[in-house]
Design a protein around this motif. Structure first.
Motif, PDB file in Angstrom:
ATOM      1  N   GLY A  64      -1.171 -43.978  27.023  1.00  0.00           N
ATOM      2  CA  GLY A  64      -1.451 -43.709  25.616  1.00  0.00           C
ATOM      3  C   GLY A  64      -1.901 -44.919  24.828  1.00  0.00           C
ATOM      4  N   SER A  65      -2.121 -46.042  25.516  1.00  0.00           N
ATOM      5  CA  SER A  65      -2.517 -47.263  24.805  1.00  0.00           C
ATOM      6  C   SER A  65      -4.009 -47.312  24.499  1.00  0.00           C
ATOM      7  CB  SER A  65      -2.126 -48.501  25.618  1.00  0.00           C
ATOM      8  OG  SER A  65      -2.802 -48.511  26.866  1.00  0.00           O
ATOM      9  N   GLY A  66      -4.801 -46.383  25.088  1.00  0.00           N
ATOM     10  CA  GLY A  66      -6.233 -46.344  24.800  1.00  0.00           C
ATOM     11  C   GLY A  66      -7.117 -46.795  25.948  1.00  0.00           C
ATOM     12  N   LYS A  67      -6.524 -47.073  27.110  1.00  0.00           N
ATOM     13  CA  LYS A  67      -7.300 -47.594  28.241  1.00  0.00           C
ATOM     14  C   LYS A  67      -8.388 -46.606  28.676  1.00  0.00           C
ATOM     15  CE  LYS A  67      -3.822 -47.961  31.092  1.00  0.00           C
ATOM     16  NZ  LYS A  67      -2.834 -47.237  30.258  1.00  0.00           N
ATOM     17  N   SER A  68      -7.992 -45.371  28.950  1.00  0.00           N
ATOM     18  CA  SER A  68      -8.958 -44.371  29.424  1.00  0.00           C
ATOM     19  C   SER A  68      -9.995 -44.049  28.360  1.00  0.00           C
ATOM     20  CB  SER A  68      -8.232 -43.093  29.864  1.00  0.00           C
ATOM     21  OG  SER A  68      -7.399 -43.349  30.979  1.00  0.00           O
ATOM     22  N   THR A  69      -9.577 -44.022  27.105  1.00  0.00           N
ATOM     23  CA  THR A  69     -10.524 -43.771  26.014  1.00  0.00           C
ATOM     24  C   THR A  69     -11.595 -44.856  25.970  1.00  0.00           C
ATOM     25  OG1 THR A  69      -8.810 -42.665  24.711  1.00  0.00           O
ATOM     26  CG2 THR A  69     -10.761 -43.435  23.522  1.00  0.00           C
ATOM     27  N   LEU A  70     -11.171 -46.104  26.108  1.00  0.00           N
ATOM     28  CA  LEU A  70     -12.124 -47.222  26.109  1.00  0.00           C
ATOM     29  C   LEU A  70     -13.107 -47.086  27.265  1.00  0.00           C
ATOM     30  CD1 LEU A  70     -13.164 -49.956  25.131  1.00  0.00           C
ATOM     31  CD2 LEU A  70     -11.358 -51.046  26.507  1.00  0.00           C
ATOM     32  N   LEU A  71     -12.597 -46.769  28.454  1.00  0.00           N
ATOM     33  CA  LEU A  71     -13.487 -46.652  29.605  1.00  0.00           C
ATOM     34  C   LEU A  71     -14.463 -45.496  29.441  1.00  0.00           C
ATOM     35  CD1 LEU A  71     -11.258 -47.386  32.734  1.00  0.00           C
ATOM     36  CD2 LEU A  71     -12.566 -48.949  31.307  1.00  0.00           C
ATOM     37  N   GLN A  72     -14.000 -44.379  28.898  1.00  0.00           N
ATOM     38  CA  GLN A  72     -14.889 -43.239  28.692  1.00  0.00           C
ATOM     39  C   GLN A  72     -16.004 -43.564  27.700  1.00  0.00           C
ATOM     40  OE1 GLN A  72     -12.986 -39.194  28.400  1.00  0.00           O
ATOM     41  NE2 GLN A  72     -11.103 -40.371  28.713  1.00  0.00           N
ATOM     42  N   ILE A  73     -15.700 -44.348  26.690  1.00  0.00           N
ATOM     43  CA  ILE A  73     -16.731 -44.767  25.735  1.00  0.00           C
ATOM     44  C   ILE A  73     -17.730 -45.690  26.429  1.00  0.00           C
ATOM     45  CG2 ILE A  73     -17.167 -46.118  23.650  1.00  0.00           C
ATOM     46  CD1 ILE A  73     -14.554 -45.005  22.517  1.00  0.00           C
ATOM     47  N   ILE A  74     -17.234 -46.626  27.226  1.00  0.00           N
ATOM     48  CA  ILE A  74     -18.128 -47.544  27.943  1.00  0.00           C
ATOM     49  C   ILE A  74     -19.039 -46.774  28.891  1.00  0.00           C
ATOM     50  CG2 ILE A  74     -18.173 -49.366  29.717  1.00  0.00           C
ATOM     51  CD1 ILE A  74     -15.669 -50.541  28.344  1.00  0.00           C
TER      52      ILE A  74
END
Length: 233
Positions: A64-74
């Motif tokens: 829930g820290s945002g790791k997967s969200t960041l990767l999906q945006i990249i």
């Protein structure tokens, strides 16, 4: 971007609207913004970073820290709510189990489909196919529908495709954890090879701190959607 910078993010943010009930979602549509029926959740908040060619970057943080969200945006599968992102070169990503595979297609058919999506011609895929099949090492299952695969077999094939299509940026999000120890070691060695000898960039999310420290030369620590620390490992 500078010529050796392959990922540049400035002020990236991703916000979601959280509704307590389907009724609230309907009321929001009917009111057309005149009244707010949702709570806003910020998955990413003002994230800025630069990744250079040949870097191997480990990204850590609690669930829930945002790791997967960041990767999906990249990778381009999510659009940021705000901020600017620039990337350079072909990106191959393993973001979740089964992503990119049609379950009714055979492994062989999925190899050709995925590689084509990443921009390879049929002749280029033909030239790489034997290497992809050998690295995956799933035997006769290559000609069976992928819906019959175990999770470990699926990630073997997905990783083999991703690593053998000559990506400038390889993104791996925790999925290697489902593989056996021998295959994980094989994948980590391959990622190290493409980074050090071929100058390719790797983004690697894992809860295995030993794997991160042995593979990565740079680290990013995310907490509640924000970068808390980043620098050399």
């Amino acid at each position: 971007m500078c010529s050796d910078v392959v990922i540049s993010a400035k002020g990236l943010g991703k916000n979601y609207q959280i509704y307590d009930s389907p009724r609230d979602r309907l009321m929001q549509m009917l009111m057309r913004g005149r009244k707010q029926y949702f709570r806003e959740f910020s998955a990413l908040n003002d994230v800025s970073l630069e990744v250079r060619k040949g870097e191997t970057v480990g990204i850590i943080g609690r669930n829930g820290s945002g790791k997967s969200t960041l990767l999906q945006i990249i990778c381009g599968t999510l659009n940021p709510s705000n901020g600017v992102l620039q990337t350079s070169g072909r990106i191959a990503a393993l973001l979740e189990l089964g992503s990119g595979f049609n379950p009714d297609f055979t492994g062989r058919e999925n190899v050709y489909m995925n590689a084509a999506i990443l921009g390879l011609t049929k002749s280029e895929i033909d030239a790489r196919y034997e290497e992809i099949e050998a690295f995956a090492d799933i035997g006769d299952f290559i000609d069976q529908p992928t819906k019959t695969y175990s999770s470990g077999m699926g990630i073997r094939l997905a990783f083999s495709v991703a690593i053998n299509v000559d990506p400038q940026i390889l993104v791996v999000d925790e999925v290697l954890a489902v593989g056996d120890a021998e295959f994980q070691k094989k994948c980590l060695g391959k990622m190290q090879d493409v980074s050090t000898s071929e100058g390719r960039t790797v983004l690697f999310v894992s809860h295995n701190l030993m794997a991160l420290s042995s593979l990565c030369n740079t680290g990013i620590y995310l907490k509640k959607g924000q970068v808390q620390m980043q620098g050399q490992i």
